[in-house]
Design a protein around this motif. Structure first.
Motif, PDB file in Angstrom:
ATOM      1  N   ARG A   1      32.332  40.968  40.794  1.00 45.07           N
ATOM      2  CA  ARG A   1      31.658  41.925  39.917  1.00 45.07           C
ATOM      3  C   ARG A   1      32.717  42.782  39.250  1.00 45.07           C
ATOM      4  O   ARG A   1      33.767  43.061  39.817  1.00 45.07           O
ATOM      5  CB  ARG A   1      30.683  42.761  40.726  1.00 45.07           C
ATOM      6  N   PHE A   2      32.419  43.229  38.014  1.00 49.45           N
ATOM      7  CA  PHE A   2      33.373  44.002  37.233  1.00 49.45           C
ATOM      8  C   PHE A   2      32.732  45.286  36.719  1.00 49.45           C
ATOM      9  O   PHE A   2      31.538  45.330  36.436  1.00 49.45           O
ATOM     10  CB  PHE A   2      33.913  43.169  36.066  1.00 49.45           C
ATOM     11  N   CYS A   3      33.543  46.310  36.580  1.00 46.77           N
ATOM     12  CA  CYS A   3      33.090  47.622  36.122  1.00 46.77           C
ATOM     13  C   CYS A   3      32.721  47.550  34.643  1.00 46.77           C
ATOM     14  O   CYS A   3      33.503  47.055  33.831  1.00 46.77           O
ATOM     15  CB  CYS A   3      34.206  48.649  36.341  1.00 46.77           C
ATOM     16  N   PRO A   4      31.539  48.053  34.258  1.00 47.70           N
ATOM     17  CA  PRO A   4      31.153  48.034  32.841  1.00 47.70           C
ATOM     18  C   PRO A   4      31.928  49.067  32.009  1.00 47.70           C
ATOM     19  O   PRO A   4      31.964  48.962  30.791  1.00 47.70           O
ATOM     20  CB  PRO A   4      29.659  48.360  32.867  1.00 47.70           C
ATOM     21  N   ARG A   5      32.582  50.034  32.654  1.00 46.43           N
ATOM     22  CA  ARG A   5      33.320  51.066  31.925  1.00 46.43           C
ATOM     23  C   ARG A   5      34.747  50.648  31.586  1.00 46.43           C
ATOM     24  O   ARG A   5      35.196  50.836  30.461  1.00 46.43           O
ATOM     25  CB  ARG A   5      33.352  52.364  32.724  1.00 46.43           C
ATOM     26  N   ASP A   6      35.475  50.095  32.579  1.00 45.08           N
ATOM     27  CA  ASP A   6      36.885  49.768  32.318  1.00 45.08           C
ATOM     28  C   ASP A   6      37.252  48.318  32.658  1.00 45.08           C
ATOM     29  O   ASP A   6      38.418  47.959  32.636  1.00 45.08           O
ATOM     30  CB  ASP A   6      37.801  50.728  33.076  1.00 45.08           C
ATOM     31  N   SER A   7      36.275  47.490  32.981  1.00 38.96           N
ATOM     32  CA  SER A   7      36.440  46.056  33.235  1.00 38.96           C
ATOM     33  C   SER A   7      37.320  45.730  34.446  1.00 38.96           C
ATOM     34  O   SER A   7      37.786  44.607  34.581  1.00 38.96           O
ATOM     35  CB  SER A   7      36.996  45.339  32.000  1.00 38.96           C
ATOM     36  N   SER A   8      37.569  46.685  35.318  1.00 38.91           N
ATOM     37  CA  SER A   8      38.318  46.376  36.527  1.00 38.91           C
ATOM     38  C   SER A   8      37.356  45.830  37.585  1.00 38.91           C
ATOM     39  O   SER A   8      36.143  45.984  37.488  1.00 38.91           O
ATOM     40  CB  SER A   8      39.064  47.603  37.045  1.00 38.91           C
ATOM     41  N   MET A   9      37.916  45.192  38.587  1.00 40.56           N
ATOM     42  CA  MET A   9      37.095  44.562  39.602  1.00 40.56           C
ATOM     43  C   MET A   9      36.417  45.620  40.483  1.00 40.56           C
ATOM     44  O   MET A   9      37.019  46.634  40.822  1.00 40.56           O
ATOM     45  CB  MET A   9      37.958  43.658  40.485  1.00 40.56           C
TER      46      MET A   9
ATOM     47  N   CYS B   1      34.178  50.972  41.702  1.00 39.69           N
ATOM     48  CA  CYS B   1      35.400  50.819  40.913  1.00 39.69           C
ATOM     49  C   CYS B   1      36.471  51.727  41.515  1.00 39.69           C
ATOM     50  O   CYS B   1      36.197  52.869  41.880  1.00 39.69           O
ATOM     51  CB  CYS B   1      35.129  51.197  39.457  1.00 39.69           C
TER      52      CYS B   1
ATOM     53  N   TYR C   1      32.565  54.831  38.966  1.00 41.90           N
ATOM     54  CA  TYR C   1      31.392  53.963  38.838  1.00 41.90           C
ATOM     55  C   TYR C   1      31.089  53.284  40.176  1.00 41.90           C
ATOM     56  O   TYR C   1      31.982  52.809  40.876  1.00 41.90           O
ATOM     57  CB  TYR C   1      31.612  52.914  37.750  1.00 41.90           C
TER      58      TYR C   1
END
Length: 121
Positions: A13-21, A37, A42
């Motif tokens: 799954r990835f963070c919708p704010r900064d695309s980190s895992m 995150c 998040y």
């Protein structure tokens, strides 16, 4: 319901704010699994309480039928004088580590030198 949980694929799954895992994290207050995150604040609740699934492809006991009986005549294999055969009571057996494709499997396969009975220890 539990069967449906076990068949769902486990995806990253990835963070919708900064695309980190997103990493699994326990919410101790509600005793539930969340994904959080590490860069921002998040967090989302997991729809599935499962984060890892270990699927065993082959069991060690199922490979005994693939071991040839003549393996007891192989002079290059290690021999034990302290093995007790359940079938005939003989104490000499050859043994080797099983090749099951599981790197964490440390089971040994024994073959009696008298009656060719096979067992896992």
């Amino acid at each position: 319901q539990q069967q449906a949980v076990q068949t769902q694929p486990l995806l990253m799954r990835f963070c919708p704010r900064d695309s980190s895992m997103l990493y699994p994290k326990e919410n101790k207050a509600t005793r539930s699994l969340h994904y959080a995150c590490r860069l921002c604040q998040y967090s989302e609740q997991s729809p599935n309480p499962l984060i890892f699934r270990n699927i065993i492809k082959k069991e060690v006991k199922n490979v005994l039928h693939t071991v040839p009986s003549a393996v007891s005549d192989d002079p290059t294999l290690a021999r034990s004088q302290n093995a007790a055969c359940e079938n005939c009571g003989h104490h000499e057996a050859v043994f080797f580590q099983s090749d099951t494709g599981q790197s964490d499997s440390l089971a040994l396969i024994f073959v009696c030198c008298n009656c060719d009975h096979k067992w896992v220890q």
